[in-house]
Write an enzyme that holds these catalytic residues in place. Structure first.
Site, PDB file in Angstrom:
ATOM      1  N   SER A 139       0.878  -1.189   0.000  1.00 49.97           N
ATOM      2  CA  SER A 139       0.000   0.000   0.000  1.00 49.97           C
ATOM      3  C   SER A 139       0.903   1.223   0.000  1.00 49.97           C
ATOM      4  O   SER A 139       2.103   1.120   0.342  1.00 49.97           O
ATOM      5  CB  SER A 139      -0.839  -0.014   1.285  1.00 49.97           C
ATOM      6  OG  SER A 139      -1.436   1.246   1.523  1.00 49.97           O
ATOM      7  N   TYR A 152      -1.863  -1.125  10.405  1.00 50.81           N
ATOM      8  CA  TYR A 152      -1.823  -1.267   8.943  1.00 50.81           C
ATOM      9  C   TYR A 152      -0.493  -0.721   8.392  1.00 50.81           C
ATOM     10  O   TYR A 152       0.158  -1.354   7.562  1.00 50.81           O
ATOM     11  CB  TYR A 152      -3.014  -0.509   8.366  1.00 50.81           C
ATOM     12  CG  TYR A 152      -3.282  -0.726   6.893  1.00 50.81           C
ATOM     13  CD1 TYR A 152      -3.999  -1.832   6.449  1.00 50.81           C
ATOM     14  CD2 TYR A 152      -2.852   0.193   5.945  1.00 50.81           C
ATOM     15  CE1 TYR A 152      -4.273  -2.011   5.095  1.00 50.81           C
ATOM     16  CE2 TYR A 152      -3.123   0.022   4.599  1.00 50.81           C
ATOM     17  CZ  TYR A 152      -3.838  -1.083   4.174  1.00 50.81           C
ATOM     18  OH  TYR A 152      -4.103  -1.256   2.833  1.00 50.81           O
TER      19      TYR A 152
HETATM   20  P1  NAD Z   1     -11.390  -6.365   0.140  1.00 51.34           P
HETATM   21  O1  NAD Z   1     -11.949  -6.232   1.504  1.00 51.34           O
HETATM   22  O2  NAD Z   1     -12.255  -6.133  -1.055  1.00 51.34           O
HETATM   23  O3  NAD Z   1     -10.692  -7.789  -0.036  1.00 51.34           O
HETATM   24  C1  NAD Z   1      -9.937  -8.388   0.987  1.00 51.34           C
HETATM   25  C2  NAD Z   1      -9.816  -9.859   0.690  1.00 51.34           C
HETATM   26  O4  NAD Z   1      -9.071 -10.464   1.762  1.00 51.34           O
HETATM   27  C3  NAD Z   1     -11.171 -10.580   0.642  1.00 51.34           C
HETATM   28  O5  NAD Z   1     -11.118 -11.610  -0.326  1.00 51.34           O
HETATM   29  C4  NAD Z   1     -11.282 -11.183   2.042  1.00 51.34           C
HETATM   30  O6  NAD Z   1     -12.147 -12.313   2.107  1.00 51.34           O
HETATM   31  C5  NAD Z   1      -9.831 -11.559   2.280  1.00 51.34           C
HETATM   32  N1  NAD Z   1      -9.530 -11.772   3.683  1.00 51.34           N
HETATM   33  C6  NAD Z   1      -9.778 -10.959   4.745  1.00 51.34           C
HETATM   34  N2  NAD Z   1      -9.396 -11.567   5.876  1.00 51.34           N
HETATM   35  C7  NAD Z   1      -8.890 -12.779   5.529  1.00 51.34           C
HETATM   36  C8  NAD Z   1      -8.338 -13.858   6.259  1.00 51.34           C
HETATM   37  N3  NAD Z   1      -8.228 -13.832   7.592  1.00 51.34           N
HETATM   38  N4  NAD Z   1      -7.947 -14.948   5.563  1.00 51.34           N
HETATM   39  C9  NAD Z   1      -8.084 -15.027   4.221  1.00 51.34           C
HETATM   40  N5  NAD Z   1      -8.589 -14.032   3.480  1.00 51.34           N
HETATM   41  C10 NAD Z   1      -8.990 -12.920   4.135  1.00 51.34           C
HETATM   42  O7  NAD Z   1     -10.139  -5.364   0.136  1.00 51.34           O
HETATM   43  P2  NAD Z   1      -9.189  -4.821  -1.025  1.00 51.34           P
HETATM   44  O8  NAD Z   1      -9.268  -3.346  -0.981  1.00 51.34           O
HETATM   45  O9  NAD Z   1      -9.377  -5.542  -2.301  1.00 51.34           O
HETATM   46  O10 NAD Z   1      -7.771  -5.206  -0.393  1.00 51.34           O
HETATM   47  C11 NAD Z   1      -6.874  -6.131  -0.944  1.00 51.34           C
HETATM   48  C12 NAD Z   1      -5.474  -5.763  -0.548  1.00 51.34           C
HETATM   49  O11 NAD Z   1      -5.148  -4.482  -1.117  1.00 51.34           O
HETATM   50  C13 NAD Z   1      -5.263  -5.623   0.963  1.00 51.34           C
HETATM   51  O12 NAD Z   1      -4.015  -6.172   1.314  1.00 51.34           O
HETATM   52  C14 NAD Z   1      -5.261  -4.116   1.166  1.00 51.34           C
HETATM   53  O13 NAD Z   1      -4.530  -3.744   2.300  1.00 51.34           O
HETATM   54  C15 NAD Z   1      -4.598  -3.672  -0.110  1.00 51.34           C
HETATM   55  N6  NAD Z   1      -4.827  -2.262  -0.433  1.00 51.34           N
HETATM   56  C16 NAD Z   1      -6.097  -1.805  -0.661  1.00 51.34           C
HETATM   57  C17 NAD Z   1      -6.267  -0.463  -0.972  1.00 51.34           C
HETATM   58  C18 NAD Z   1      -7.617   0.133  -1.248  1.00 51.34           C
HETATM   59  O14 NAD Z   1      -7.706   1.367  -1.362  1.00 51.34           O
HETATM   60  N7  NAD Z   1      -8.672  -0.666  -1.385  1.00 51.34           N
HETATM   61  C19 NAD Z   1      -5.160   0.390  -1.034  1.00 51.34           C
HETATM   62  C20 NAD Z   1      -3.906  -0.132  -0.787  1.00 51.34           C
HETATM   63  C21 NAD Z   1      -3.747  -1.453  -0.496  1.00 51.34           C
END
Ligand code: NAD
Length: 257
Positions: A139, A152
């Site tokens: 991130s 985080y």
């Molecule tokens: P999201 O909530 O849509 O997806 C998260 C995924 O992780 C889901 O499939 C969920 O079921 C899974 N998950 C959660 N807890 C879990 C566990 N204990 N075991 C197995 N799977 C688990 O979120 P997203 O925004 O798609 O995030 C995905 C990644 O991208 C994350 O690592 C997040 O930190 C990173 N990220 C997101 C953003 C953003 O703005 N959305 C920005 C930077 C980084």
């Protein structure tokens, strides 16, 4: 298709960024290991419709034993994984002195430690086959901080550091390990933060969205999950074979400030 005959594991691929990455890798011909909670059947259906073979693992990324079981299942079905995308992640916001201890532990386990387990278990097969790609979804918070996101930010900075170490340990072996560092992407993870902001400030969702973007992301636009997936495909390809240990921000200018 650049990944024909290869197997990709994408943790947290039932939703958001992980699902987009799984679909993009399926389009490149990879077989998939889908993981995460929620509507896994739809994720499996989507990658299968793109021609991929897919298995689903319900492994909880907080649990090393379940991660080991998932890797064993991938080994039984496909002989191992060639591409690991460590994407599963959660968020919780609170001032550090009020941060719930169990939330801190969960964020560190899911967003950081799970990548150690998948990587240590995938590397022997990658070394054996002389090829591998590890992409860690970090991130902008792996590069800079924001208030109220101590766990985080700690986990994502840790993930960027872990990426660099793995890159050094695999250099010259046709295995690369890189991190991607997205800014705001409109997924369920961010939707919750927008809703919380709207409630805290007594404003509507549209206004909260505009404020959240304006505060951090100079483009004023969300990054899309598909843009991130395209970067993962590039990192898995031949043109990226010397890209190793990078932490590549895709953030509309967030960390340029
Ligand atoms: P999201 O909530 O849509 O997806 C998260 C995924 O992780 C889901 O499939 C969920 O079921 C899974 N998950 C959660 N807890 C879990 C566990 N204990 N075991 C197995 N799977 C688990 O979120 P997203 O925004 O798609 O995030 C995905 C990644 O991208 C994350 O690592 C997040 O930190 C990173 N990220 C997101 C953003 C953003 O703005 N959305 C920005 C930077 C980084």
């Amino acid at each position: 298709m650049s990944l024909s005959g290869k197997t990709a594991l994408v943790t947290g691929s039932t939703s958001g960024i992980g699902l987009a990455i799984a679909c993009a890798l399926a389009r490149e011909g990879a077989n998939l290991v889908i993981n995460g909670f929620g509507d896994y059947a739809s994720a499996v259906e989507q990658v299968s419709a793109l021609g991929a073979q897919a298995i689903y693992s319900a492994a909880d990324m907080r649990r090393p034993d379940e991660i080991a079981q998932m890797m064993a299942e991938a080994g039984e079905r496909y002989g191992g994984v060639d591409v690991v995308v460590n994407n599963a992640g959660i968020q919780h916001t609170a001032p550090v002195e009020a941060f719930p201890i169990e939330k801190w532990d969960d964020i560190l386990a899911i967003n950081l430690t799970s990548a150690f387990h998948t990587t240590r278990l995938a590397l022997p097969r990658m070394r054996e086959r002389g090829w591998g790609r590890i992409v860690n979804v970090a991130s902008v918070h792996g590069l800079v901080a924001s208030a109220h996101k101590s766990a985080y930010v700690a986990a994502k900075h840790g993930l960027v550091g872990f990426t660099k170490t793995v890159a050094l340990e695999t250099a010259g072996q046709s295995i690369t390990c890189n991190a991607i560092c997205p800014g705001w992407v409109l997924t369920p993870l961010v939707q919750k933060q927008i809703e919380a902001r709207a409630a805290a400030d007594g404003i509507d969702i549209e206004a909260a969205t505009r404020i959240i973007l304006r505060e951090k992301q100079p483009s004023g636009q969300f990054v899309s999950a598909d843009e991130l997936a395209a970067l993962v495909v590039f990192l898995c390809g031949d043109a990226a074979k010397q890209v190793n240990g990078a932490a590549w921000n895709v953030d509309g200018g967030w960390v340029a400030q």
